[in-house]
Design a protein around this motif. Structure first.
Motif, PDB file in Angstrom:
ATOM      1  N   THR A 176     -43.727  15.994 -52.443  1.00 33.41           N
ATOM      2  CA  THR A 176     -42.959  16.092 -53.679  1.00 33.41           C
ATOM      3  C   THR A 176     -43.866  15.672 -54.825  1.00 33.41           C
ATOM      4  O   THR A 176     -44.596  14.688 -54.720  1.00 33.41           O
ATOM      5  N   PRO A 177     -43.860  16.426 -55.887  1.00 28.74           N
ATOM      6  CA  PRO A 177     -44.734  16.071 -57.007  1.00 28.74           C
ATOM      7  C   PRO A 177     -44.312  14.739 -57.605  1.00 28.74           C
ATOM      8  O   PRO A 177     -43.130  14.395 -57.648  1.00 28.74           O
ATOM      9  N   ALA A 178     -45.312  13.986 -58.036  1.00 27.89           N
ATOM     10  CA  ALA A 178     -45.037  12.688 -58.646  1.00 27.89           C
ATOM     11  C   ALA A 178     -44.265  12.891 -59.943  1.00 27.89           C
ATOM     12  O   ALA A 178     -44.481  13.861 -60.679  1.00 27.89           O
ATOM     13  N   GLU A 179     -43.363  11.973 -60.183  1.00 24.86           N
ATOM     14  CA  GLU A 179     -42.574  12.035 -61.406  1.00 24.86           C
ATOM     15  C   GLU A 179     -43.488  11.789 -62.600  1.00 24.86           C
ATOM     16  O   GLU A 179     -44.314  10.891 -62.566  1.00 24.86           O
ATOM     17  N   PRO A 180     -43.379  12.562 -63.663  1.00 25.72           N
ATOM     18  CA  PRO A 180     -44.255  12.331 -64.813  1.00 25.72           C
ATOM     19  C   PRO A 180     -43.931  10.983 -65.467  1.00 25.72           C
ATOM     20  O   PRO A 180     -42.790  10.524 -65.444  1.00 25.72           O
ATOM     21  N   ALA A 181     -44.957  10.378 -66.009  1.00 22.04           N
ATOM     22  CA  ALA A 181     -44.780   9.084 -66.674  1.00 22.04           C
ATOM     23  C   ALA A 181     -43.887   9.268 -67.901  1.00 22.04           C
ATOM     24  O   ALA A 181     -43.934  10.306 -68.572  1.00 22.04           O
ATOM     25  N   PRO A 182     -43.083   8.267 -68.214  1.00 25.83           N
ATOM     26  CA  PRO A 182     -42.227   8.371 -69.399  1.00 25.83           C
ATOM     27  C   PRO A 182     -43.070   8.364 -70.675  1.00 25.83           C
ATOM     28  O   PRO A 182     -44.218   7.918 -70.679  1.00 25.83           O
ATOM     29  N   SER A 183     -42.471   8.856 -71.738  1.00 25.88           N
ATOM     30  CA  SER A 183     -43.209   8.955 -73.005  1.00 25.88           C
ATOM     31  C   SER A 183     -43.672   7.598 -73.516  1.00 25.88           C
ATOM     32  O   SER A 183     -44.724   7.503 -74.143  1.00 25.88           O
ATOM     33  N   THR A 184     -42.920   6.540 -73.228  1.00 28.36           N
ATOM     34  CA  THR A 184     -43.342   5.210 -73.691  1.00 28.36           C
ATOM     35  C   THR A 184     -44.642   4.787 -73.019  1.00 28.36           C
ATOM     36  O   THR A 184     -45.553   4.282 -73.677  1.00 28.36           O
ATOM     37  N   LEU A 185     -44.749   5.033 -71.736  1.00 29.04           N
ATOM     38  CA  LEU A 185     -45.961   4.644 -71.013  1.00 29.04           C
ATOM     39  C   LEU A 185     -47.132   5.540 -71.394  1.00 29.04           C
ATOM     40  O   LEU A 185     -48.256   5.067 -71.575  1.00 29.04           O
ATOM     41  N   ARG A 186     -46.870   6.833 -71.545  1.00 24.23           N
ATOM     42  CA  ARG A 186     -47.944   7.748 -71.971  1.00 24.23           C
ATOM     43  C   ARG A 186     -48.458   7.368 -73.353  1.00 24.23           C
ATOM     44  O   ARG A 186     -49.670   7.373 -73.599  1.00 24.23           O
TER      45      ARG A 186
END
Length: 130
Positions: free
Chosen positions: A4-14
């Motif tokens: 399963t593809p990793a969940e993308p990082a949230p905008s705050t962390l990016r």
């Protein structure tokens, strides 16, 4: 076997990661300026100038490594990242006291913004903290 593809990082962390990378780039520019000054200006204390340039270079490296670790989802990098941002706030305070109020206020705002981004609930969830 399907992963399963990793969940993308949230905008705050990016955003925190990119701001840490921007701070690292700023420190690289500062290091280059300090080295230039050390090589071209007749210095009274060469040792202090060299140590200051080395300290700035280590700061740039630390910011880059912390940003990279946070980008990889390593929760242990958040604490050192917050410490560096609080140190940035202290630098901003002394810049205000020294007459560079606009720059000091900008540094304090940047440090607090990054602390907020790293401590945001979405960042906490992505890092598996609290």
């Amino acid at each position: 076997m399907s992963e399963t593809p990793a969940e993308p990082a949230p905008s705050t962390l990016r955003a925190a990661v990119w701001l840490l990378f921007a701070e690292a780039a700023g420190m690289v520019v500062l290091t280059a300026y300090l080295v230039y000054e050390l090589l071209t200006v007749e210095a009274v204390d060469t040792t202090s100038g060299l140590l200051l340039a080395v300290f700035a270079a280590f700061g740039a490296l630390a910011l880059f490594l912390i940003g990279r670790a946070l980008g990889q989802g390593r929760a242990g990098a958040r604490g050192p990242g917050i410490v560096l941002q609080l140190m940035l706030c202290a630098v901003g305070y002394y810049m205000i006291q020294g007459g560079l109020a606009w720059l000091g206020a900008l540094l304090i705002a940047l440090g607090l913004l990054l602390c907020g981004l790293m401590l945001a609930p979405a960042s906490n969830r992505a890092l598996g903290v609290g």
